[in-house]
Design a protein around this motif. Structure first.
Motif, PDB file in Angstrom:
ATOM      1  N   VAL A   1      53.554  70.859  34.753  1.00 56.77           N
ATOM      2  CA  VAL A   1      53.000  71.366  36.011  1.00 56.77           C
ATOM      3  C   VAL A   1      52.938  70.208  37.008  1.00 56.77           C
ATOM      4  O   VAL A   1      52.190  69.250  36.804  1.00 56.77           O
ATOM      5  CB  VAL A   1      51.607  71.977  35.805  1.00 56.77           C
ATOM      6  CG1 VAL A   1      51.035  72.432  37.135  1.00 56.77           C
ATOM      7  CG2 VAL A   1      51.678  73.136  34.825  1.00 56.77           C
ATOM      8  N   ASN A   2      53.723  70.317  38.066  1.00 54.94           N
ATOM      9  CA  ASN A   2      53.771  69.265  39.072  1.00 54.94           C
ATOM     10  C   ASN A   2      53.485  69.765  40.476  1.00 54.94           C
ATOM     11  O   ASN A   2      53.355  68.954  41.401  1.00 54.94           O
ATOM     12  CB  ASN A   2      55.138  68.586  39.053  1.00 54.94           C
ATOM     13  CG  ASN A   2      55.402  67.874  37.745  1.00 54.94           C
ATOM     14  OD1 ASN A   2      54.679  66.954  37.376  1.00 54.94           O
ATOM     15  ND2 ASN A   2      56.418  68.314  37.021  1.00 54.94           N
ATOM     16  N   SER A   3      53.410  71.065  40.677  1.00 56.15           N
ATOM     17  CA  SER A   3      53.212  71.630  42.010  1.00 56.15           C
ATOM     18  C   SER A   3      52.405  72.908  41.887  1.00 56.15           C
ATOM     19  O   SER A   3      52.175  73.424  40.785  1.00 56.15           O
ATOM     20  CB  SER A   3      54.566  71.936  42.660  1.00 56.15           C
ATOM     21  OG  SER A   3      55.232  72.978  41.950  1.00 56.15           O
ATOM     22  N   ARG A   4      51.984  73.442  43.035  1.00 54.36           N
ATOM     23  CA  ARG A   4      51.256  74.714  43.020  1.00 54.36           C
ATOM     24  C   ARG A   4      52.141  75.833  42.487  1.00 54.36           C
ATOM     25  O   ARG A   4      51.654  76.747  41.804  1.00 54.36           O
ATOM     26  CB  ARG A   4      50.786  75.060  44.429  1.00 54.36           C
ATOM     27  CG  ARG A   4      49.902  74.007  45.080  1.00 54.36           C
ATOM     28  CD  ARG A   4      48.477  74.051  44.590  1.00 54.36           C
ATOM     29  NE  ARG A   4      47.659  73.085  45.296  1.00 54.36           N
ATOM     30  CZ  ARG A   4      46.339  73.120  45.348  1.00 54.36           C
ATOM     31  NH1 ARG A   4      45.672  74.061  44.734  1.00 54.36           N
ATOM     32  NH2 ARG A   4      45.668  72.195  46.014  1.00 54.36           N
ATOM     33  N   ALA A   5      53.437  75.775  42.807  1.00 49.87           N
ATOM     34  CA  ALA A   5      54.352  76.794  42.285  1.00 49.87           C
ATOM     35  C   ALA A   5      54.433  76.716  40.766  1.00 49.87           C
ATOM     36  O   ALA A   5      54.424  77.743  40.073  1.00 49.87           O
ATOM     37  CB  ALA A   5      55.736  76.625  42.906  1.00 49.87           C
ATOM     38  N   ASP A   6      54.492  75.475  40.230  1.00 46.40           N
ATOM     39  CA  ASP A   6      54.481  75.308  38.771  1.00 46.40           C
ATOM     40  C   ASP A   6      53.190  75.841  38.175  1.00 46.40           C
ATOM     41  O   ASP A   6      53.183  76.453  37.096  1.00 46.40           O
ATOM     42  CB  ASP A   6      54.607  73.823  38.411  1.00 46.40           C
ATOM     43  CG  ASP A   6      55.962  73.232  38.730  1.00 46.40           C
ATOM     44  OD1 ASP A   6      56.916  74.001  38.956  1.00 46.40           O
ATOM     45  OD2 ASP A   6      56.064  71.992  38.756  1.00 46.40           O
TER      46      ASP A   6
END
Length: 450
Positions: free
Chosen positions: A225-230
Motif C-alpha cells: 500500500v503506497n497510495s490512497r488508491a492502493d
C-alpha cells in the motif's frame, strides 16, 4: 525454532499525501500495521520489533496499544531496508532463533505462507518470499538455480535478461537471527540508490557457501500500500476475502458486496446479514442471529437468536443476551440487555442494564449524561417502559414496574409499581377554534402588509 518478528514501519508514505504515517492508515477498521502484526502472530513470536521512523510516536502508541509486549525502535535516517532491520539488533541481541522480516504496509501475507518460510529454514540458511508477477514492473527479481536462490537484483540495477524474470521479491526474509545481522553488517550501498538493501544478504550468503531459497505465494498476498488508491484496493481485497470466508462458514449474506467487515469481526453460522450492514472493530455475533439492513455495529456482542435493526446502531459496550430484539433507529451504548428484552423503536439506551423480558417503548431515552459525568440506569426484569419516557440517571426501575407514556422519571421506582411523571392535561373548550382564528387573521394582515 523460536521465532521473532521485525516489522518495518518507518516510511513516510509520501504518495499517501497525509500527516498520518502510512502504516497507520486503516484497512477494515484497523491500521495496516496491525494486520501485519496479526499475520506474524501465527509464528508465535517470542519478540515483535517494530521499526518506526516518520511519526514514530504515533506508530509506537498504536503498536503498544495492540501488543504491550512489542518493542518499538526508531530508524532516524531512511538509509534502506538493511539499515532499518539493523535498528532491531539491540532488541534481539540475546535472542537465539530465527527472525522473519515483515513490512507494515504489506498486510495480507497468509499464515500458511509464513509457516512455509519457517519450515524452509530447516534446510536453508536464508529464505525469501517471492511471487510470480502478472506485471513485474519495477519489482526486484529473484535469480534462481533450481531451488537455490542465487541473488536478488533490484530493477534499477538489473540487466535486460534479469528484468525478463517474472519471479519477484516481496521483501519478506527469514534467517537465523545471528546470521541475519552478520550478513547485514556486510551490506554496502554501492548501488543506483545509494541505499543499504536487505536483498543483498542473499548474494552475501551464497558467497559464503550458505544455502538460500525462495518460498512462493500468490501475488495478492504481497500487495503493498503506497497510495490512497492502493489503500482502497487493499480494503476491497480484504472485504472480498472476509465475505467469502463467512459464506463458507455458513453465514447468509443476502447482498455480500454491500456488507462491510472489520478485521476481527466474528459471526456464527446460520446468522443472517441483510444488505448495507457495517461492522466496526470488536464485534461478535453468535449463531442464529439476524442483523437487518443498514445497521451499524461496533465493539458489541449479539447472542443467539438476537434480531438487530433495520437502521440500528450498537456502540462499544453493547451486550445483547439471547433472543433480544433491537429495532429500527435504536442506539445502544455501554449497556447490558438481558434475555428476551425488546427495544423496538426510536430509543437510546446508554450506560444501562435492561432486565430479562423487559419492554422499552418507542422514544425512550436513558438520560445518562449531566454535562460532566455519565450515570447508570437500571431497568428490572419484565418492566414496561412507556413510550417517550425519559429516565434521568442515576435511576432504577424495579422488576415488573411500569412507567406511563411521556413520563420524566427522576426517582427510583419500586418493583411492580406504576410511575407517572407528567403535567395534568388541561382542556379549554372552544379555545382551539378561537386560536386558529386569531392566527389566521394575523397571517392575513402580514400578507397585506407585504
Amino acid at each position: 525454532m523460536n521465532t521473532s518478528l521485525v516489522i518495518l514501519a518507518a516510511g513516510k508514505g509520501t504518495r499517501m499525501n497525509s500527516d498520518l504515517p502510512k502504516v497507520l492508515h486503516p484497512i477494515a477498521g484497523e491500521a495496516m500495521l496491525i494486520h501485519a502484526m496479526e499475520s506474524g502472530r501465527v509464528l508465535a513470536p517470542e519478540h515483535t520489533v517494530v521499526v518506526a521512523g516518520h511519526g514514530a510516536d504515533l506508530v509506537r502508541a498504536a503498536t503498544l496499544a495492540h501488543d504491550p509486549d512489542a518493542i518499538v525502535v526508531e530508524q532516524a535516517e531512511q538509509l534502506g531496508t538493511a539499515h532499518a532491520v539493523a535498528q532491531a539488533r539491540e532488541a534481539l541481541a540475546a535472542f537465539d532463533g530465527m527472525t522473519v522480516v515483515l513490512y507494515g504496509d504489506t498486510p495480507f501475507i497468509r499464515a500458511e505462507t509464513l509457516e512455509r518460510m519457517q519450515a524452509a529454514l530447516d534446510h536453508h540458511d536464508v529464505a525469501v518470499l517471492g511471487f510470480e508477477a502478472a506485471d513485474p514492473a519495477r519489482y526486484g527479481r529473484l535469480v534462481m538455480d533450481g531451488d537455490t536462490l542465487e541473488r536478488i537484483v533490484e530493477f534499477k540495477d538489473a540487466t535486460d535478461a534479469e528484468r525478463a524474470i517474472t519471479l519477484c521479491n516481496s521483501g519478506v526474509v527469514a534467517a537465523r537471527t545471528e546470521l541475519l545481522f552478520d550478513l547485514i553488517d556486510a551490506v554496502g550501498n554501492d548501488n543506483a540508490a545509494g541505499e543499504y538493501y536487505l536483498t543483498d544478504i542473499v548474494g552475501l550468503a551464497r558467497g559464503r557457501g550458505l544455502r538460500a531459497t525462495a518460498v512462493t505465494c500468490d501475488e495478492a498476498e504481497t500487495m503493498g500500500v503506497n497510495s490512497r488508491a492502493d489503500l482502497a484496493l487493499a480494503d476491497a481485497t480484504f472485504q472480498t476475502r472476509a465475505r467469502a470466508a463467512l459464506l463458507e462458514d455458513g453465514v447468509t449474506l443476502t447482498a455480500p458486496e454491500t456488507v462491510y467487515l472489520a478485521r476481527d469481526t466474528v459471526i456464527g453460522r446460520d446468522t443472517l446479514i441483510e444488505p448495507n450492514v457495517v461492522f466496526g472493530p470488536g464485534v461478535t455475533v453468535e449463531s442464529g442471529a439476524t442483523i437487518r439492513a443498514f445497521s451499524h455495529l461496533e465493539g458489541c456482542h449479539v447472542a443467539r437468536g438476537g434480531v438487530v435493526g433495520p437502521y440500528a446502531r450498537l456502540r462499544p459496550g453493547a451486550e445483547l443476551a439471547e433472543d433480544v430484539r433491537v429495532g429500527n433507529f435504536v442506539e445502544i451504548k455501554n449497556a447490558q440487555v438481558a434475555e428476551g428484552a425488546k427495544i423496538n423503536h426510536l430509543s437510546y439506551v446508554g450506560d444501562a442494564f435492561v432486565g430479562a423480558a423487559a419492554n422499552i417503548g418507542a422514544g425512550t431515552i436513558t438520560c445518562n449524561y449531566d454535562g460532566v459525568m455519565k450515570h447508570h440506569t437500571h431497568i428490572g426484569a419484565r418492566a414496561f417502559i412507556g413510550s417517550n419516557t425519559m429516565l434521568v440517571a442515576p435511576v432504577s426501575i424495579g422488576d415488573g414496574a411500569m412507567t406511563g407514556s411521556g413520563s420524566v422519571i427522576t426517582s427510583d421506582v419500586e418493583p411492580d409499581a406504576l410511575a407517572l411523571a407528567r403535567a395534568p392535561q388541561v382542556e379549554k373548550p372552544g379555545m382551539g377554534r378561537k386560536l386558529f382564528e386569531i392566527l389566521k387573521a394575523k397571517k392575513a394582515r402580514m400578507q397585506r402588509g407585504s
